[in-house]
Write a protein that holds these residues in place. Structure first.
Motif: not given
Length: 382
Positions: A198-199, A205-207, A212-213, A274-275
């Motif tokens: 989960l970490h 998710v942060a990536a 998105q930003a 990213d992953a």
């Protein structure tokens, strides 16, 4: 009651929820369309779901295709005050599941086909009735493959999703994806000696939020959309079995809704990179992120200056064009057949997927008027 309303009442009574058979509805549609003189082709999808293609008029001239899906979303868990699978007329509204999205247009198209009987059309009218649109525009794909081999290409496709008869020239594409995160289980008292899947997921998710930003701040923008840039959305994240066990597995569903001008394939490759970087930074041999692509529906970007857009604007009396936030089968028709596509139909998507879904009788009547104008143009020739 108009003929379109009569047909709509029959269609609403058939609970063709996605992934359930729509054969009874297509049997009835085929009966009515055959009586109108249509040439019919049934195109199977799977497990009792199928498509119907009907043509009225000469087979050697480009057709105008009226495209509509026959499936609807479920009603379970919604607080309906009207019977969802029975048409209710009240205060100028027609209530029932699918009235707006989009059996209203399907009924109007079938009624128009009946009115075409006995008329000498120089260009044919065609109806493309599909299945399983609501679960990723799945069912229409074999129908489009069939049309690729047809001797005559369509001249125009009108996808009758609800736009209140505004002429829509575009929508974003949608790609659904699944990410599987793996780590190493352990007792939570010794959590640093394990590796928490989960970490790993939250790092991913942060990536995605960083991507998105970037789209929002520096990406391509199209002011015709409520959200004028490409979006990334995380829908579900599941993992862990007990608080005192470090989870070794988690699964996330996410999506990319890309402007047609953006490279959706390139965006997904960047997300995969990213992953890979997150896994490399973790430095643990048991850490991994596996991303699989689910369903992809391409975006639609018909040029506002296309002659087909002007053609439909004249049918409706519209002065301008819009773009819609939701995906449609239009992108698949445009990509697969190279035909101009517009989205234009009665009702409002604000009513779609909601309890007490409705279409106004006025909207359905205006759709009848638009399709009467289309029949006149088909008689004159495109």
């Amino acid at each position: 009651m108009s003929r379109s309303t009569e047909i709509l009442s029959e269609l609403i009574a058939m609970p063709t929820v996605s992934r359930t058979p729509n054969t009874a509805l297509l049997d009835r549609a085929a009966e009515l369309l055959a009586a109108a003189g249509a040439t019919l082709t049934r195109v199977p999808y799977e497990n009792g779901r199928e498509n119907l293609y009907a043509v009225i008029g000469p087979a050697d001239r480009p057709a105008v295709i009226l495209s509509g899906h026959t499936d609807v979303v479920p009603v379970e868990g919604q607080a309906w005050t009207k019977p969802p699978f029975e048409l209710t007329r009240e205060d100028g509204r027609l209530y029932g599941r699918g009235t707006a999205d989009m059996k209203g247009f399907v009924a109007a198209a079938m009624a128009a086909a009946e009115r075409a009987k006995g008329r000498t059309l120089k260009n044919p009218l065609a109806l493309a009735l599909s299945c399983d649109e609501e679960v990723g525009c799945l069912g229409v794909r074999p129908l489009i493959e069939m049309l690729k081999g047809a001797p005559v290409r369509p001249g125009l496709v009108i996808v009758g999703e609800p736009t209140q008869l505004a002429v829509a020239t575009g929508h974003k594409g949608k790609t659904s994806l699944t990410a599987v995160f793996r780590g190493r289980e352990g007792h939570s008292a010794l959590a640093p000696l394990a590796f928490n899947a989960l970490h790993l997921a939250t790092d991913f998710v942060a990536a995605l939020r960083t991507r998105q930003a970037e789209f929002a701040e520096r990406g391509f923008r199209d002011g015709d959309y409520d959200v004028p840039y490409t979006t990334v959305h995380v829908g579900t994240l599941k993992g862990g079995v007990a608080l005192n066990i470090v989870p070794n597995h988690a699964v996330m569903e996410f999506e990319v809704r890309a402007l047609a001008e953006d490279d959706d394939v390139g965006i997904i490759e960047a997300i995969r990179a990213d992953a890979a970087a997150i896994v490399a930074a973790a430095g643990d041999p048991d850490a991994s992120i596996e991303i699989t692509e689910g369903n992809r529906s391409p975006g639609l970007a018909t040029a506002k200056t296309d002659a087909a857009v002007d053609f439909v604007k004249r049918l409706t009396g519209a002065n301008g064009t819009i773009k819609v936030a939701y995906a449609t089968e239009g992108g698949l028709f445009a990509e697969g057949l190279g035909a101009p596509v517009v989205v234009c139909g009665p009702g409002s998507m604000a009513q779609g997927h909601r309890p007490d879904e409705f279409i106004t009788e006025d909207d359905l009547a205006r759709c009848d008027t638009m399709l009467d104008a289309l029949l006149e143009r088909l008689e004159a020739g495109l």
